[in-house]
Design a protein around this motif. Structure first.
Motif, short mmCIF file in Angstrom:
data_model
loop_
_atom_site.label_atom_id
_atom_site.label_comp_id
_atom_site.label_asym_id
_atom_site.label_seq_id
_atom_site.Cartn_x
_atom_site.Cartn_y
_atom_site.Cartn_z
N ILE A 170 0.82 -1.21 0.00
CA ILE A 170 0.00 0.00 0.00
C ILE A 170 0.86 1.26 0.00
O ILE A 170 0.47 2.31 -0.55
CB ILE A 170 -0.96 -0.02 1.21
N SER A 171 2.05 1.20 0.59
CA SER A 171 2.90 2.39 0.66
C SER A 171 3.46 2.79 -0.70
O SER A 171 3.87 3.94 -0.90
CB SER A 171 4.06 2.15 1.63
N THR A 172 3.49 1.84 -1.65
CA THR A 172 4.04 2.13 -2.97
C THR A 172 2.97 2.50 -3.99
O THR A 172 3.29 2.72 -5.16
CB THR A 172 4.83 0.91 -3.48
N ILE A 173 1.71 2.52 -3.59
CA ILE A 173 0.64 2.87 -4.53
C ILE A 173 0.68 4.38 -4.77
O ILE A 173 0.58 5.18 -3.83
CB ILE A 173 -0.74 2.46 -3.97
N PRO A 174 0.84 4.81 -6.00
CA PRO A 174 0.92 6.25 -6.27
C PRO A 174 -0.42 6.93 -6.07
O PRO A 174 -1.48 6.31 -6.13
CB PRO A 174 1.38 6.31 -7.73
N GLN A 175 -0.36 8.23 -5.86
CA GLN A 175 -1.60 8.99 -5.65
C GLN A 175 -2.44 9.06 -6.92
O GLN A 175 -3.66 9.22 -6.84
CB GLN A 175 -1.25 10.41 -5.18
N TRP A 176 -1.79 8.96 -8.06
CA TRP A 176 -2.53 9.06 -9.32
C TRP A 176 -2.99 7.70 -9.83
O TRP A 176 -3.29 7.54 -11.02
CB TRP A 176 -1.65 9.73 -10.38
N ALA A 177 -3.04 6.68 -8.94
CA ALA A 177 -3.37 5.31 -9.37
C ALA A 177 -4.73 5.24 -10.05
O ALA A 177 -4.94 4.43 -10.96
CB ALA A 177 -3.34 4.38 -8.16
N PHE A 178 -5.68 6.10 -9.65
CA PHE A 178 -7.02 6.03 -10.22
C PHE A 178 -7.27 7.16 -11.22
O PHE A 178 -8.41 7.39 -11.62
CB PHE A 178 -8.06 6.08 -9.09
N GLU A 179 -6.20 7.87 -11.60
CA GLU A 179 -6.37 9.00 -12.50
C GLU A 179 -5.76 8.76 -13.88
O GLU A 179 -6.29 9.23 -14.88
CB GLU A 179 -5.75 10.26 -11.87
N ARG A 180 -4.66 8.07 -13.92
CA ARG A 180 -4.05 7.81 -15.22
C ARG A 180 -3.36 6.45 -15.20
O ARG A 180 -3.15 5.85 -14.13
CB ARG A 180 -3.05 8.90 -15.58
N LYS A 181 -2.96 5.97 -16.38
CA LYS A 181 -2.35 4.64 -16.53
C LYS A 181 -0.84 4.72 -16.30
O LYS A 181 -0.22 5.78 -16.45
CB LYS A 181 -2.64 4.06 -17.91
N ASP A 182 -0.29 3.59 -16.00
CA ASP A 182 1.16 3.50 -15.83
C ASP A 182 1.84 3.65 -17.18
O ASP A 182 1.42 3.03 -18.17
CB ASP A 182 1.53 2.15 -15.18
N SER A 183 2.90 4.47 -17.22
CA SER A 183 3.57 4.73 -18.50
C SER A 183 4.32 3.51 -19.02
O SER A 183 4.57 3.41 -20.22
CB SER A 183 4.55 5.90 -18.33
N THR A 184 4.69 2.59 -18.17
CA THR A 184 5.44 1.40 -18.60
C THR A 184 4.51 0.31 -19.09
O THR A 184 4.68 -0.23 -20.19
CB THR A 184 6.30 0.87 -17.44
N THR A 185 3.51 -0.02 -18.31
CA THR A 185 2.61 -1.11 -18.67
C THR A 185 1.41 -0.66 -19.47
O THR A 185 0.70 -1.50 -20.05
CB THR A 185 2.11 -1.82 -17.39
N ASN A 186 1.15 0.64 -19.50
CA ASN A 186 0.01 1.22 -20.22
C ASN A 186 -1.31 0.64 -19.73
O ASN A 186 -2.23 0.40 -20.50
CB ASN A 186 0.15 1.01 -21.74
N ARG A 187 -1.40 0.41 -18.43
CA ARG A 187 -2.67 -0.01 -17.83
C ARG A 187 -2.79 0.62 -16.46
O ARG A 187 -1.81 1.08 -15.87
CB ARG A 187 -2.79 -1.53 -17.76
N TRP A 188 -4.00 0.61 -15.97
CA TRP A 188 -4.26 1.20 -14.67
C TRP A 188 -3.49 0.45 -13.58
O TRP A 188 -3.39 -0.77 -13.59
CB TRP A 188 -5.75 1.15 -14.34
N VAL A 189 -2.99 1.22 -12.63
CA VAL A 189 -2.26 0.59 -11.52
C VAL A 189 -3.18 -0.28 -10.70
O VAL A 189 -2.80 -1.36 -10.22
CB VAL A 189 -1.60 1.68 -10.64
N TRP A 190 -4.43 0.17 -10.54
CA TRP A 190 -5.35 -0.62 -9.73
C TRP A 190 -5.73 -1.95 -10.40
O TRP A 190 -6.35 -2.81 -9.74
CB TRP A 190 -6.61 0.19 -9.40
N MET A 191 -5.37 -2.14 -11.65
CA MET A 191 -5.63 -3.43 -12.29
C MET A 191 -4.77 -4.55 -11.68
O MET A 191 -5.10 -5.73 -11.79
CB MET A 191 -5.34 -3.34 -13.79
N ASP A 192 -3.66 -4.15 -11.01
CA ASP A 192 -2.79 -5.13 -10.36
C ASP A 192 -3.15 -5.36 -8.91
O ASP A 192 -2.49 -6.14 -8.22
CB ASP A 192 -1.33 -4.68 -10.46
N PHE A 193 -4.20 -4.69 -8.42
CA PHE A 193 -4.64 -4.92 -7.05
C PHE A 193 -5.12 -6.36 -6.90
O PHE A 193 -5.74 -6.94 -7.81
CB PHE A 193 -5.78 -3.97 -6.68
N LYS A 194 -4.88 -6.92 -5.72
CA LYS A 194 -5.40 -8.25 -5.41
C LYS A 194 -6.66 -8.12 -4.59
O LYS A 194 -6.71 -7.35 -3.62
CB LYS A 194 -4.35 -9.08 -4.65
#
Length: 798
Positions: A309-333
């Motif tokens: 949880i400490s590594t989740i960026p603040q913009w996780a629900f605002e834009r996609k990751d530039s490396t994977t080109n998908r939402w960060v929250w898509m990797d949530f378990k």
């Protein structure tokens, strides 16, 4: 694993609704909420509040229990046993109760010392020593009759028909083996020689399922659960690509089920919790009708449950990751409850008569209530139980979701009762790990006490008698006591000056004496306590020293005692071994039945199994339709371990060295190699049967050769007797001829003798007559002379 908790209670929906309503996600969501709220409220077999205890038990079994418990007990002054891992700090009054103890235990290591990893591995080794092979015997009367016909057909052909055909010079029937007696026939029946292709095909289905599921790799997980919890759980499922029936391990600590073990063979609702990423289920959620906003809202509710949880960026629900080109929250378990619910489908049929007078039964999509039924019509009520399945995303904030909700296809049945995909097996009594948790705590106490004693132990020192202490003059140089201590530490020389007091008759004690210090008697006591506790733990788990590969503390042991220890350990752990056999038998039943139903109703799965077990086996399965679990007798046979296989192979090698009376051996080298190949393939019964058959053939061949030799001997004796008789006859004839010749010779000799006698007699007579004639002539001459001289006639004899 920290699961979301649902507060309150949700009732299961009514089953008295049409099947079309039950297939809707709303019905499945209510079922999932009802099941999970009961789990949280303590109404299921395993409950929400048991999760910490089960995880703690698993840690004890792995020898990795938490250190915090022991730190709290020894350093904050709380009374032993009244403080758990999740409780707060002790009160100020309690902290002051053992201030000295806290100081003594503050600087020691709290690393866990536990023999459980080793002992658990010992039990795992014992349980994995032998595996089990699923055997299938059909109880269908057609199959039973077919097997009996094959059995007695083989016996009649081997015992009567083939010998008769051989005598008249006709070709004999080809048989798998020659039956010598009914006992051999019964043995072959028990070993499965008369199994039908149908039964063999079912066994191959189970074998293929276990092999594809990596059963050897999953056995350790199942057996570890049995050691820790006395419980095993698995799930039967279809491979999403091939459709093959496989086995999946299920963690008992993540099971949610409504099951009364006293009067229910099957649970009425059962499932297990898995942690899945949103990415892996995204397409399924979209297919279930959820929008991106709904999925994202559900992801936001799971932010507190992410380990990173400490590594989740603040913009996780605002834009996609530039490396994977998908939402960060898509990797949530997220935690998903995959469950099955047993529902009763009520079917109502009403009798109707048309204008032509024909009576038919029409089904009501929604059953008519009792008070609304037409008294002039006849109703027929039918109730059938069916399993429904789905995946429920757990959420404590109202963001729970249900997807893949449907009526379970190709359901298994035992009689009229449908069977779930889950296989559970509980062992009576307390598990080995739970039974030694108290002793493991005692052991850790003793180890910590020993560590504290070691930490507090003083080094070697000196005892100084200040009454006798004074400077000592040696060689004209004075030395004080500290100089003597320095000399002793430097080179080990200890200078002693003992004086004798003549008045008292005693020696005066020396002013400086060395002391050992160290642990002293207390250290030995803690060491003895640690050894005693470890012995108690092993004894409680049913593991003798020999089985645990631990050195024995007693004197030299008698021959065979170690073997008896192994036998005793096997007896102590027999429930674990027997439960594994029963568990695999249950799984084998489900695999066979589910695969058989899938092959019957799913052409795609049928085509796949053709490549696995063969077309001829699939054809054999088509002989029987509508198979139920109560029509099969499934059992598990114990397979020998490598040691037992080695003993069988050694016996085969010995048989290859045993000569028979005809100069052959019981087993040829090629037969020994075949036995080794059968053992490598796990076909132990076939190997033993092959050895017994080869020995029977060798003995039979030996007996036939012995009979042949006996016949040859008899014939030789008869020929010898005839030759002897012939020789006797010839001898007698020769003797007779000799006797005749002898008689002839004797007769000839007698004749010659007689002739000689006659000749002699004739000569004698002749000489006598000649002499008589000469005498007469001489008489006449004399008479004539005398008459001439005398002149007178002489009468009478002169």
């Amino acid at each position: 694993m920290i699961l979301p908790q649902l507060v309150g209670s949700v009732l299961f929906p009514s089953d008295n609704i049409p099947e079309s309503e039950k297939s809707k996600p709303e019905f499945g969501l209510r079922c999932a909420r009802a099941l999970y709220t009961r789990f949280c409220a303590g109404g299921t077999y395993f409950t929400y509040t048991q999760l910490p205890e089960m995880q703690e038990t698993r840690n004890y079994g792995a020898g990795n229990q938490s250190q915090e418990k022991y730190k709290n007990w020894f350093t904050n002054g709380s009374p032993i046993g009244s403080k758990g891992i999740t409780q707060g700090e002790a009160s100020s009054t309690t902290k002051g109760m053992s201030k000295a103890q806290r100081k003594a235990m503050a600087n020691i290591s709290y690393d866990i010392f536990s023999p459980m990893r080793k002992l658990s591995n010992v039990l795992l080794s014992v349980l994995s020593d032998n595996d089990y092979k699923v055997q299938c015997q059909s109880l269908d009367q057609r199959i039973v009759k077919k097997k009996a016909d094959s059995k007695y057909d083989t016996y009649s052909k081997s015992k009567y028909i083939n010998p008769l055909l051989s005598k008249i010079g006709r070709p004999t029937h080809s048989l798998p083996f020659e039956v010598t007696d009914p006992t051999m026939l019964d043995m072959a029946d028990r070993l499965g020689f008369f199994k039908t292709k149908y039964e063999v095909a079912l066994e191959k289905l189970a074998e293929a399922g276990f092999r594809a599921s990596n059963w050897a790799g999953q056995r350790m997980d199942f057996n570890r659960d049995a050691i820790d919890f006395h419980f095993r759980a698995a799930k039967i499922y279809n491979d999403p690509i091939t459709g093959q029936v496989k086995v999946q391990y299920v963690d008992p600590a993540r099971m949610v089920m409504l099951w009364n073990e006293d009067n229910q063979e099957e649970p009425v609702a059962i499932g297990h919790i898995e942690a899945e990423t949103i990415q892996s289920m995204y397409s399924k959620l979209i297919e279930a009708g959820f929008s991106d906003d709904q999925i994202q809202a559900m992801a936001k509710s799971y932010v507190p449950y992410q380990t990173n949880i400490s590594t989740i960026p603040q913009w996780a629900f605002e834009r996609k990751d530039s490396t994977t080109n998908r939402w960060v929250w898509m990797d949530f378990k997220v935690y998903v409850l995959k469950f099955e619910y047993l529902s009763t489908d009520y079917k109502q049929y009403v009798e109707r008569t048309n204008k032509q007078g024909y009576t038919t039964y029409l089904r009501n999509n929604k059953p008519v209530e009792e008070k609304k039924k037409n008294p002039n019509e006849n109703y027929d009520e039918v109730s059938c139980n069916y399993w429904y399945e789905g995946s429920y995303i757990i959420s404590g904030t109202g963001q729970d979701r249900i997807y893949e909700w449907k009526k379970k296809p190709n359901q298994m049945q035992k009689g009229l009762s449908p069977m779930s995909s889950y296989v559970i097996h509980r062992i009576n009594g307390q598990s080995p790990t739970r039974s030694v948790k108290g002793l493991l705590d005692d052991l850790m106490f003793a180890v910590l006490k020993l560590r504290a004693a070691v930490w507090a132990a003083a080094p070697k020192g000196y005892r100084i008698d200040v009454g006798e202490a004074a400077n000592i003059k040696i060689g004209g140089v004075e030395y004080d006591l500290f100089d003597l201590m320095h000399i002793h530490r430097q080179n080990g020389i200890q200078i002693v000056a003992t004086k004798f007091n003549a008045a008292t008759g005693k020696y005066v004690s020396q002013p400086l004496a060395e002391m050992d210090n160290g642990l002293g008697p207390q250290g030995q006591e803690w060491l003895a306590q640690i050894a005693n506790l470890q012995m108690m733990i092993k004894d409680l788990m049913g593991i003798p020293d020999a089985m645990a590969a631990s050195p024995d503390q007693s004197a030299e042991r008698l021959v065979g005692v170690i073997e008896q220890d192994f036998v005793a350990g096997n007896h102590a752990n027999w429930p674990l071994r027997e439960s594994e056999r029963q568990f695999k038998q249950k799984i084998g039943e489900r695999i066979i039945h589910q695969a058989r139903i899938d092959i019957e109703f799913d052409p795609k799965i049928k085509e796949f199994y053709k490549s696995i077990i063969g077309q001829h086996m699939i054809n054999a399965l088509d002989e029987i339709e509508g198979l139920s679990l109560d029509q099969l007798a499934i059992s598990c046979k114990v397979l020998p371990n490598e040691k037992e296989k080695g003993s069988i192979l050694q016996r085969a090698i010995q048989m290859s060295q045993i000569p028979t009376k005809d100069g052959s051996v019981l087993l040829s080298p090629s037969s020994v190699e075949r036995v080794a190949q059968l053992l490598r393939n796990g076909d132990v019964d076939e190997a033993l049967w092959f050895m017994a058959t080869e020995e029977t053939i060798a003995r039979k061949r030996e007996q036939e050769n012995a009979q042949m030799m006996m016949q040859q001997t008899i014939q030789g004796q008869q020929q010898s007797a005839l030759m002897t008789e012939e020789a006797k006859r010839k001898t007698m004839m020769q003797k007779m001829q000799m006797d005749i010749a002898k008689h002839r010779e004797m007769a000839n000799m007698d004749m010659v003798k007689e002739q000689e006698i006659q000749r002699i007699k004739a000569d004698s007579n002749y000489q006598v007559q000649l002499l008589k004639g000469k005498q007469v002539l001489d008489q006449i001459t004399l008479e004539a002379t005398l008459e001439a001289e005398m002149g007178n006639e002489i009468t009478g004899i002169v």
